[in-house]
Design an enzyme around this catalytic site. Structure first.
Site, PDB file in Angstrom:
ATOM      1  N   ASN A  39       3.323  11.362  -7.347  1.00 40.11           N
ATOM      2  CA  ASN A  39       2.924  11.582  -5.776  1.00 40.11           C
ATOM      3  C   ASN A  39       4.031  12.459  -5.328  1.00 40.11           C
ATOM      4  OD1 ASN A  39       2.471  10.846  -2.829  1.00 40.11           O
ATOM      5  ND2 ASN A  39       0.751   9.491  -3.942  1.00 40.11           N
ATOM      6  N   VAL A  99     -14.541  11.861  -3.764  1.00 36.76           N
ATOM      7  CA  VAL A  99     -15.926  12.155  -3.686  1.00 36.76           C
ATOM      8  C   VAL A  99     -16.324  13.759  -4.009  1.00 36.76           C
ATOM      9  CG1 VAL A  99     -15.976  10.238  -2.349  1.00 36.76           C
ATOM     10  CG2 VAL A  99     -15.740  12.242  -1.437  1.00 36.76           C
ATOM     11  N   ASP A 100     -15.250  14.505  -4.427  1.00 37.73           N
ATOM     12  CA  ASP A 100     -15.495  15.844  -4.343  1.00 37.73           C
ATOM     13  C   ASP A 100     -15.983  16.455  -5.718  1.00 37.73           C
ATOM     14  OD1 ASP A 100     -11.744  16.003  -4.487  1.00 37.73           O
ATOM     15  OD2 ASP A 100     -13.264  15.979  -6.125  1.00 37.73           O
ATOM     16  N   HIS A 159     -15.820   5.555  -4.880  1.00 39.75           N
ATOM     17  CA  HIS A 159     -16.291   5.790  -3.423  1.00 39.75           C
ATOM     18  C   HIS A 159     -17.744   6.908  -3.258  1.00 39.75           C
ATOM     19  CE1 HIS A 159     -11.970   4.617  -2.399  1.00 39.75           C
ATOM     20  NE2 HIS A 159     -12.740   3.511  -2.717  1.00 39.75           N
ATOM     21  N   TYR A 213     -19.425  15.222   7.427  1.00 39.73           N
ATOM     22  CA  TYR A 213     -19.728  15.497   5.860  1.00 39.73           C
ATOM     23  C   TYR A 213     -20.293  16.739   5.776  1.00 39.73           C
ATOM     24  CZ  TYR A 213     -18.435  10.696   5.053  1.00 39.73           C
ATOM     25  OH  TYR A 213     -17.748   9.679   5.181  1.00 39.73           O
ATOM     26  N   GLN A 218     -11.180   7.900  -6.589  1.00 37.51           N
ATOM     27  CA  GLN A 218     -11.496   7.484  -5.352  1.00 37.51           C
ATOM     28  C   GLN A 218     -12.162   8.554  -4.608  1.00 37.51           C
ATOM     29  OE1 GLN A 218      -8.439   4.915  -3.206  1.00 37.51           O
ATOM     30  NE2 GLN A 218      -7.304   5.762  -4.667  1.00 37.51           N
ATOM     31  N   SER A 265      -2.488   7.088  -1.490  1.00 38.19           N
ATOM     32  CA  SER A 265      -1.357   6.308  -0.780  1.00 38.19           C
ATOM     33  C   SER A 265      -1.594   4.786  -1.146  1.00 38.19           C
ATOM     34  CB  SER A 265      -1.887   6.529   0.471  1.00 38.19           C
ATOM     35  OG  SER A 265      -3.225   6.505   0.804  1.00 38.19           O
ATOM     36  N   ALA A 322       0.834  17.189  -8.241  1.00 40.73           N
ATOM     37  CA  ALA A 322       0.361  16.844  -9.397  1.00 40.73           C
ATOM     38  C   ALA A 322       0.004  17.844 -10.095  1.00 40.73           C
ATOM     39  CB  ALA A 322      -0.993  16.241  -8.845  1.00 40.73           C
TER      40      ALA A 322
HETATM   41  C1  BV8 Z   1     -14.889  -3.087   0.821  1.00 40.84           C
HETATM   42  C2  BV8 Z   1     -15.275   7.201   2.214  1.00 40.84           C
HETATM   43  C3  BV8 Z   1     -15.742  -5.349   1.536  1.00 40.84           C
HETATM   44  C4  BV8 Z   1     -15.061   8.120   3.193  1.00 40.84           C
HETATM   45  C5  BV8 Z   1     -13.580   5.601   1.632  1.00 40.84           C
HETATM   46  C6  BV8 Z   1      -7.280  -5.328   5.650  1.00 40.84           C
HETATM   47  C7  BV8 Z   1      -6.758  -5.401   4.822  1.00 40.84           C
HETATM   48  C8  BV8 Z   1      -7.226  -4.863   3.422  1.00 40.84           C
HETATM   49  C9  BV8 Z   1      -8.453  -4.488   3.238  1.00 40.84           C
HETATM   50  C10 BV8 Z   1      -9.171  -4.349   4.353  1.00 40.84           C
HETATM   51  C11 BV8 Z   1      -8.778  -4.619   5.614  1.00 40.84           C
HETATM   52  N1  BV8 Z   1      -9.532  -4.193   6.300  1.00 40.84           N
HETATM   53  C12 BV8 Z   1     -10.682  -3.646   5.537  1.00 40.84           C
HETATM   54  C13 BV8 Z   1     -10.501  -3.549   4.441  1.00 40.84           C
HETATM   55  C14 BV8 Z   1     -11.043  -3.211   3.408  1.00 40.84           C
HETATM   56  C15 BV8 Z   1     -11.374  -1.615   3.237  1.00 40.84           C
HETATM   57  C16 BV8 Z   1      -9.887  -1.127   3.291  1.00 40.84           C
HETATM   58  O1  BV8 Z   1      -9.323  -0.993   2.092  1.00 40.84           O
HETATM   59  N2  BV8 Z   1      -9.314  -0.618   4.366  1.00 40.84           N
HETATM   60  C17 BV8 Z   1      -8.036  -0.244   4.418  1.00 40.84           C
HETATM   61  C18 BV8 Z   1      -7.734   1.284   5.079  1.00 40.84           C
HETATM   62  C19 BV8 Z   1      -6.903  -1.001   5.061  1.00 40.84           C
HETATM   63  N3  BV8 Z   1     -12.001  -1.210   2.179  1.00 40.84           N
HETATM   64  C20 BV8 Z   1     -13.132  -1.094   2.233  1.00 40.84           C
HETATM   65  O2  BV8 Z   1     -14.029  -1.253   3.305  1.00 40.84           O
HETATM   66  C21 BV8 Z   1     -13.858  -1.099   0.972  1.00 40.84           C
HETATM   67  N4  BV8 Z   1     -14.953  -1.855   0.914  1.00 40.84           N
HETATM   68  O3  BV8 Z   1     -13.737  -3.646   1.069  1.00 40.84           O
HETATM   69  O4  BV8 Z   1     -16.018  -4.074   1.094  1.00 40.84           O
HETATM   70  C22 BV8 Z   1     -17.176  -6.021   1.117  1.00 40.84           C
HETATM   71  C23 BV8 Z   1     -16.738  -7.217   0.451  1.00 40.84           C
HETATM   72  C24 BV8 Z   1     -18.063  -7.847   0.344  1.00 40.84           C
HETATM   73  C25 BV8 Z   1     -19.293  -7.618   0.827  1.00 40.84           C
HETATM   74  C26 BV8 Z   1     -19.351  -6.134   1.515  1.00 40.84           C
HETATM   75  C27 BV8 Z   1     -18.271  -5.493   1.633  1.00 40.84           C
HETATM   76  C28 BV8 Z   1     -14.636   0.643   1.086  1.00 40.84           C
HETATM   77  C29 BV8 Z   1     -13.597   1.497   0.755  1.00 40.84           C
HETATM   78  C30 BV8 Z   1     -14.020   2.790   0.664  1.00 40.84           C
HETATM   79  C31 BV8 Z   1     -13.946   3.495   1.804  1.00 40.84           C
HETATM   80  N5  BV8 Z   1     -14.301   4.754   1.726  1.00 40.84           N
HETATM   81  N6  BV8 Z   1     -13.902   6.720   1.415  1.00 40.84           N
HETATM   82  C32 BV8 Z   1     -14.950   9.505   2.720  1.00 40.84           C
HETATM   83  O5  BV8 Z   1     -14.439   9.691   1.640  1.00 40.84           O
HETATM   84  O6  BV8 Z   1     -15.751  10.419   3.573  1.00 40.84           O
HETATM   85  S1  BV8 Z   1     -11.904   5.626   1.422  1.00 40.84           S
HETATM   86  C33 BV8 Z   1     -11.130   7.128   1.800  1.00 40.84           C
HETATM   87  O7  BV8 Z   1      -9.600   6.531   1.307  1.00 40.84           O
HETATM   88  C34 BV8 Z   1     -11.181   8.066   0.518  1.00 40.84           C
HETATM   89  O8  BV8 Z   1     -12.383   7.614  -0.141  1.00 40.84           O
HETATM   90  C35 BV8 Z   1     -10.335   8.193  -0.263  1.00 40.84           C
HETATM   91  O9  BV8 Z   1     -10.299   8.218  -1.444  1.00 40.84           O
HETATM   92  C36 BV8 Z   1      -9.572   6.896  -0.217  1.00 40.84           C
HETATM   93  C37 BV8 Z   1      -8.382   6.539  -0.290  1.00 40.84           C
HETATM   94  O10 BV8 Z   1      -7.240   7.481   0.250  1.00 40.84           O
HETATM   95  P1  BV8 Z   1      -6.343   8.527  -0.757  1.00 40.84           P
HETATM   96  O11 BV8 Z   1      -7.248   8.914  -1.897  1.00 40.84           O
HETATM   97  O12 BV8 Z   1      -5.302   7.638  -1.351  1.00 40.84           O
HETATM   98  O13 BV8 Z   1      -5.801   9.792   0.100  1.00 40.84           O
HETATM   99  P2  BV8 Z   1      -4.736   9.879   1.206  1.00 40.84           P
HETATM  100  O14 BV8 Z   1      -4.831  10.862   2.089  1.00 40.84           O
HETATM  101  O15 BV8 Z   1      -4.589   8.214   1.932  1.00 40.84           O
HETATM  102  O16 BV8 Z   1      -3.498   9.906   0.116  1.00 40.84           O
HETATM  103  C38 BV8 Z   1      -3.010  11.037  -0.405  1.00 40.84           C
HETATM  104  C39 BV8 Z   1      -1.922  10.902  -1.321  1.00 40.84           C
HETATM  105  O17 BV8 Z   1      -1.559  11.812  -2.228  1.00 40.84           O
HETATM  106  C40 BV8 Z   1      -0.723  10.738  -0.436  1.00 40.84           C
HETATM  107  O18 BV8 Z   1      -0.029   9.610  -0.903  1.00 40.84           O
HETATM  108  C41 BV8 Z   1       0.092  11.957  -0.607  1.00 40.84           C
HETATM  109  O19 BV8 Z   1       1.471  11.728  -0.605  1.00 40.84           O
HETATM  110  C42 BV8 Z   1      -0.422  12.369  -2.130  1.00 40.84           C
HETATM  111  N7  BV8 Z   1      -0.400  13.721  -2.220  1.00 40.84           N
HETATM  112  C43 BV8 Z   1      -0.753  14.884  -1.525  1.00 40.84           C
HETATM  113  N8  BV8 Z   1      -0.821  16.132  -2.154  1.00 40.84           N
HETATM  114  C44 BV8 Z   1      -0.317  15.836  -3.267  1.00 40.84           C
HETATM  115  C45 BV8 Z   1       0.058  14.496  -3.475  1.00 40.84           C
HETATM  116  N9  BV8 Z   1       0.519  13.888  -4.691  1.00 40.84           N
HETATM  117  C46 BV8 Z   1       0.502  14.765  -5.635  1.00 40.84           C
HETATM  118  N10 BV8 Z   1       0.409  16.070  -5.550  1.00 40.84           N
HETATM  119  C47 BV8 Z   1      -0.115  16.496  -4.438  1.00 40.84           C
HETATM  120  N11 BV8 Z   1      -0.334  17.937  -4.180  1.00 40.84           N
END
Ligand code: BV8
Ligand code: ZN
Length: 247
Positions: free
Chosen positions: A216, A107-108, A123, A71, A105, A192, A234
């Site tokens: 996206n 945190v920045d 988040h 971090y 989503q 995503s 974007a």
């Molecule tokens: C909870 C902290 C439960 C880290 C983050 C199985 C199935 C379904 C769900 C789950 C599962 N197993 C576990 C889960 C739940 C889990 C989850 O969803 N897992 C996923 C991976 C399957 N979720 C959780 O754990 C959440 N909590 O469910 O609690 C619970 C219930 C009851 C009681 C107790 C607990 C918590 C989720 C939060 C996790 N923390 N961040 C950190 O930031 O250091 S998530 C992390 O991913 C980031 O915060 C980020 O915001 C988030 C999503 O990522 P994106 O923002 O989408 O970024 P990514 O890189 O993926 O995509 C970027 C996109 O931008 C791309 O599409 C790209 O094409 C596009 N792009 C790039 N450049 C550009 C652009 N678009 C336009 N212009 C550009 N220039």
């Protein structure tokens, strides 16, 4: 013949100009043009680190120093990052729409730096140190060499981030669900759409009658449900959408 991007942008601008309630969900992609690393895809943060090693409570309990290095490295990178035209366009949308809810989503803190005021951070905030012993929270003023400690009780602090397996901040999801359910138009920018429960909000908006517009670089799991997916940067598309509101 499929509409070209310019025609799609014009249509979205006209829909926003007539909308009473607009909601917007953003992800790491909206900050990419500010130089902030995204999570998934080429060069993404998760490429260098396994999520379970740096972004879960278990990881922090097991090796707090490794997690703080991850971090502090991200905070260091953010010190030179500024809002880009997409962040600025959303701050302008907040001024122009009768009701505009920004749900992020990220945190920045770049939305707030761009002037957005009504921001729901699902988040957490990378600049917050949260005490692991008492309830004290403090805003980091930069990057420190060793692990931050609580200014109130001296215990080890953790990043004010929602890790995988952790609940979202109290009330955040409820507020976001109310906002997207009330929306006439919902923008989904730079995510995503894989992390839950954030990724379900756009589907919720669609189910209550919103026009869902995805912006996206590439299609995502949301694309099949979105009314339109505008493919591109974007930082280029968002200012054009705001400009198209006045045409
Ligand atoms: C909870 C902290 C439960 C880290 C983050 C199985 C199935 C379904 C769900 C789950 C599962 N197993 C576990 C889960 C739940 C889990 C989850 O969803 N897992 C996923 C991976 C399957 N979720 C959780 O754990 C959440 N909590 O469910 O609690 C619970 C219930 C009851 C009681 C107790 C607990 C918590 C989720 C939060 C996790 N923390 N961040 C950190 O930031 O250091 S998530 C992390 O991913 C980031 O915060 C980020 O915001 C988030 C999503 O990522 P994106 O923002 O989408 O970024 P990514 O890189 O993926 O995509 C970027 C996109 O931008 C791309 O599409 C790209 O094409 C596009 N792009 C790039 N450049 C550009 C652009 N678009 C336009 N212009 C550009 N220039
Ligand atoms: Zn404390």
């Amino acid at each position: 013949m499929t509409d070209n991007l310019a025609q799609q942008i014009e249509r979205v601008g006209a829909q926003l100009a007539q909308a009473q309630v607009v909601a917007c969900m953003t992800g790491a992609g909206i900050s990419a043009e500010s130089g902030v690393a995204t999570f998934r895809g080429g060069g993404g943060l998760w490429e260098g680190h396994r999520v379970e090693d740096v972004a879960t409570p278990q990881a922090f309990a097991r090796d707090p120093e490794l997690v703080w290095r991850f971090y502090q490295m991200r905070r260091e990178g953010l010190l030179t990052c500024r809002p880009n035209p997409a962040h600025i366009a959303l701050a302008e949308l907040e001024q122009r729409c009768p009701r505009f809810d920004l749900i992020t989503q990220n945190v920045d803190g770049l939305h707030q730096a761009a002037g957005s005021r009504n921001v729901t951070a699902l988040h957490g905030d990378i600049w917050i140190d949260r005490c692991t012993a008492c309830t004290h929270e403090q805003r980091a003023v930069g990057v420190v060499a060793d692990m931050p400690r609580c200014a109130s009780c001296g215990a080890l602090a953790r990043p004010g981030i929602v890790w995988f397996g952790e609940m979202l901040p109290p009330g955040a999801l409820e507020h976001a669900a109310e906002a997207v359910s009330a929306a006439d138009v919902m923008l989904v920018i730079g995510t995503s759409s894989v992390v839950q429960p954030a990724a379900s909000l756009a589907l919720m908006a669609k189910s209550t009658g919103a026009v869902v517009v995805e912006i996206n670089l590439e299609p995502t799991p949301l694309s099949a449900s979105a009314d339109v997916t505008l493919l591109g940067q974007a930082g280029e598309i968002m200012p054009q959408i705001v400009a198209a509101m006045s045409q």
